[in-house]
Design a protein around this motif. Structure first.
Motif, PDB file in Angstrom:
ATOM      1  N   ALA A  60      21.133 -61.036 136.495  1.00 33.96           N
ATOM      2  CA  ALA A  60      21.868 -60.066 135.679  1.00 33.96           C
ATOM      3  C   ALA A  60      21.330 -60.009 134.254  1.00 33.96           C
ATOM      4  CB  ALA A  60      23.352 -60.413 135.671  1.00 33.96           C
ATOM      5  N   ARG A  61      20.881 -61.142 133.727  1.00 36.08           N
ATOM      6  CA  ARG A  61      20.311 -61.157 132.374  1.00 36.08           C
ATOM      7  C   ARG A  61      19.012 -60.357 132.318  1.00 36.08           C
ATOM      8  NH1 ARG A  61      22.455 -60.992 128.245  1.00 36.08           N
ATOM      9  NH2 ARG A  61      23.676 -62.882 128.600  1.00 36.08           N
ATOM     10  N   LEU A  62      18.193 -60.460 133.339  1.00 38.47           N
ATOM     11  CA  LEU A  62      16.961 -59.670 133.376  1.00 38.47           C
ATOM     12  C   LEU A  62      17.265 -58.175 133.427  1.00 38.47           C
ATOM     13  CD1 LEU A  62      14.798 -61.833 135.801  1.00 38.47           C
ATOM     14  CD2 LEU A  62      14.250 -61.310 133.428  1.00 38.47           C
ATOM     15  N   VAL A  63      18.275 -57.807 134.214  1.00 32.65           N
ATOM     16  CA  VAL A  63      18.662 -56.393 134.297  1.00 32.65           C
ATOM     17  C   VAL A  63      19.187 -55.912 132.941  1.00 32.65           C
ATOM     18  CG1 VAL A  63      20.250 -54.753 135.368  1.00 32.65           C
ATOM     19  CG2 VAL A  63      19.129 -56.502 136.768  1.00 32.65           C
ATOM     20  N   ALA A  64      20.035 -56.739 132.310  1.00 34.14           N
ATOM     21  CA  ALA A  64      20.593 -56.358 131.012  1.00 34.14           C
ATOM     22  C   ALA A  64      19.495 -56.240 129.959  1.00 34.14           C
ATOM     23  CB  ALA A  64      21.632 -57.387 130.574  1.00 34.14           C
ATOM     24  N   THR A  65      18.527 -57.144 129.982  1.00 33.51           N
ATOM     25  CA  THR A  65      17.432 -57.086 129.016  1.00 33.51           C
ATOM     26  C   THR A  65      16.583 -55.840 129.226  1.00 33.51           C
ATOM     27  OG1 THR A  65      17.363 -59.506 128.924  1.00 33.51           O
ATOM     28  CG2 THR A  65      15.431 -58.330 128.113  1.00 33.51           C
ATOM     29  N   ALA A  66      16.325 -55.506 130.491  1.00 37.09           N
ATOM     30  CA  ALA A  66      15.545 -54.309 130.779  1.00 37.09           C
ATOM     31  C   ALA A  66      16.272 -53.037 130.355  1.00 37.09           C
ATOM     32  CB  ALA A  66      15.216 -54.250 132.273  1.00 37.09           C
ATOM     33  N   ALA A  67      17.604 -53.089 130.330  1.00 35.60           N
ATOM     34  CA  ALA A  67      18.393 -51.924 129.933  1.00 35.60           C
ATOM     35  C   ALA A  67      18.615 -51.843 128.431  1.00 35.60           C
ATOM     36  CB  ALA A  67      19.750 -51.963 130.650  1.00 35.60           C
ATOM     37  N   ALA A  79       9.635 -51.763 136.718  1.00 35.42           N
ATOM     38  CA  ALA A  79       8.607 -52.577 137.370  1.00 35.42           C
ATOM     39  C   ALA A  79       8.693 -54.035 136.958  1.00 35.42           C
ATOM     40  CB  ALA A  79       7.216 -52.014 137.040  1.00 35.42           C
ATOM     41  N   TRP A  80       8.738 -54.304 135.642  1.00 40.87           N
ATOM     42  CA  TRP A  80       8.745 -55.683 135.195  1.00 40.87           C
ATOM     43  C   TRP A  80      10.074 -56.372 135.459  1.00 40.87           C
ATOM     44  CZ3 TRP A  80       4.668 -58.307 134.941  1.00 40.87           C
ATOM     45  CH2 TRP A  80       3.467 -57.749 134.505  1.00 40.87           C
ATOM     46  N   CYS A  81      11.160 -55.610 135.451  1.00 41.62           N
ATOM     47  CA  CYS A  81      12.449 -56.203 135.808  1.00 41.62           C
ATOM     48  C   CYS A  81      12.435 -56.652 137.269  1.00 41.62           C
ATOM     49  CB  CYS A  81      13.577 -55.204 135.561  1.00 41.62           C
ATOM     50  SG  CYS A  81      15.215 -55.833 135.962  1.00 41.62           S
ATOM     51  N   ALA A  82      11.888 -55.811 138.144  1.00 39.22           N
ATOM     52  CA  ALA A  82      11.813 -56.163 139.567  1.00 39.22           C
ATOM     53  C   ALA A  82      10.925 -57.387 139.784  1.00 39.22           C
ATOM     54  CB  ALA A  82      11.286 -54.972 140.370  1.00 39.22           C
ATOM     55  N   VAL A  83       9.782 -57.423 139.094  1.00 40.93           N
ATOM     56  CA  VAL A  83       8.878 -58.581 139.226  1.00 40.93           C
ATOM     57  C   VAL A  83       9.565 -59.842 138.695  1.00 40.93           C
ATOM     58  CG1 VAL A  83       6.694 -59.578 138.465  1.00 40.93           C
ATOM     59  CG2 VAL A  83       6.799 -57.180 139.125  1.00 40.93           C
ATOM     60  N   GLY A  84      10.286 -59.711 137.579  1.00 45.94           N
ATOM     61  CA  GLY A  84      10.987 -60.860 137.010  1.00 45.94           C
ATOM     62  C   GLY A  84      12.064 -61.396 137.930  1.00 45.94           C
ATOM     63  N   ILE A  85      12.822 -60.499 138.547  1.00 49.61           N
ATOM     64  CA  ILE A  85      13.859 -60.933 139.484  1.00 49.61           C
ATOM     65  C   ILE A  85      13.226 -61.655 140.672  1.00 49.61           C
ATOM     66  CG2 ILE A  85      15.564 -60.096 141.148  1.00 49.61           C
ATOM     67  CD1 ILE A  85      16.274 -57.912 139.101  1.00 49.61           C
ATOM     68  N   PHE A 141       9.551 -62.170 131.330  1.00 54.09           N
ATOM     69  CA  PHE A 141       9.729 -60.892 132.008  1.00 54.09           C
ATOM     70  C   PHE A 141      10.700 -59.975 131.262  1.00 54.09           C
ATOM     71  CE2 PHE A 141       7.993 -63.566 135.369  1.00 54.09           C
ATOM     72  CZ  PHE A 141       6.959 -62.742 135.811  1.00 54.09           C
ATOM     73  N   GLY A 142      11.621 -60.547 130.499  1.00 53.70           N
ATOM     74  CA  GLY A 142      12.447 -59.716 129.643  1.00 53.70           C
ATOM     75  C   GLY A 142      11.620 -59.034 128.577  1.00 53.70           C
ATOM     76  N   TRP A 143      10.688 -59.774 127.993  1.00 52.73           N
ATOM     77  CA  TRP A 143       9.793 -59.208 126.977  1.00 52.73           C
ATOM     78  C   TRP A 143       8.870 -58.153 127.585  1.00 52.73           C
ATOM     79  CZ3 TRP A 143       4.358 -60.884 126.484  1.00 52.73           C
ATOM     80  CH2 TRP A 143       3.707 -60.251 125.423  1.00 52.73           C
ATOM     81  N   LEU A 144       8.310 -58.436 128.753  1.00 52.30           N
ATOM     82  CA  LEU A 144       7.435 -57.471 129.405  1.00 52.30           C
ATOM     83  C   LEU A 144       8.186 -56.206 129.802  1.00 52.30           C
ATOM     84  CD1 LEU A 144       5.312 -59.835 131.686  1.00 52.30           C
ATOM     85  CD2 LEU A 144       4.507 -58.581 129.677  1.00 52.30           C
TER      86      LEU A 144
END
Length: 226
Positions: A60-67, A79-85, A141-144
């Motif tokens: 959820a943190r990766l999704v929130a960061t991507a948003a 793309a990077w959110c999916a790879v990070g998850i 991955f949050g940064w990417l």
């Protein structure tokens, strides 16, 4: 308001998942698909059961960061959110539950103890290794996904927030590892009781909130940046 929502949503997701598991009575006695059962249970889930909800928090943190606000376009974010998850789930669940994150933490702590370090220090070292591995995936991955790939300034603030993020995850790892001793019950051997679910929820919330606060400050810095 949006910053607060993005920072708090992963905490809510982890608590919601825990509540659903408790309400549905999911445990080792539940029927699971054949491909999932061998990976779902074992030493690390028995020893560190609340790490399951830490993985929910991380996703959820990766999704929130991507948003979050940032210079990245939608394709890069997705793309990077999916790879990070995928990377987080692999690191936390392959080849079985715990993955390299808990195995690295447990191995480091065990070796420290076997070399004569006090138990509290060995536990702290193991928690630190797990926190660094977990945080590295979230941070990278949050940064990417949404960060400025070539930041021009603000390095001191970025380094300071990264350090605080690791400290908060270190605290979370140490706290979640105390689930058994703090009364969260023997899940997944059997389903949570209402009392055990309440204790587990308090532990998850207390563990996640410091990192959520750091994430809120990180979002504030990003929004304020030109």
């Amino acid at each position: 308001m949006r910053r607060t929502t993005l920072a708090a949503a992963p905490v809510a997701a982890a608590l919601l998942c825990l509540g659903l598991v408790a309400a549905a009575g999911i445990s080792q006695r539940s029927d699971l698909p054949d491909w999932l059962a061998p990976r779902a249970y074992g030493f690390f889930l028995d020893s560190y059961p609340l790490f399951a909800f830490a993985l929910v928090y991380g996703v959820a943190r990766l999704v929130a960061t991507a948003a979050a606000p940032g210079p990245a376009g939608l394709p890069r974010r997705v793309a990077w959110c999916a790879v990070g998850i995928a990377a987080l789930l692999a690191a936390g669940s392959y080849p079985t539950f715990g993955g390299v994150i808990l195995r690295g933490a447990y191995g480091s702590g065990s070796m420290a103890f076997l070399t004569g370090q006090p138990l509290w220090l060995a536990y702290a070292l193991g928690a630190a290794v797990g926190a660094i591995a977990f945080g590295a995936i979230l941070g990278l991955f949050g940064w990417l996904a949404s960060g400025r790939l070539r930041p021009r300034d603000g390095w001191r603030a970025r380094i300071g927030l990264a350090f605080c993020s690791v400290l908060s995850l270190w605290f979370a790892a140490a706290l979640l590892g105390l689930a058994r001793s703090e009364g969260a019950g023997p899940w997944p051997h059997r389903a949570f009781t209402a009392r055990e679910a309440g204790i587990a929820a308090l532990l998850v919330m207390a563990a996640a909130l410091p990192h959520a606060v750091v994430s809120a400050f990180r979002l504030r810095t990003r929004i304020a940046a030109p």
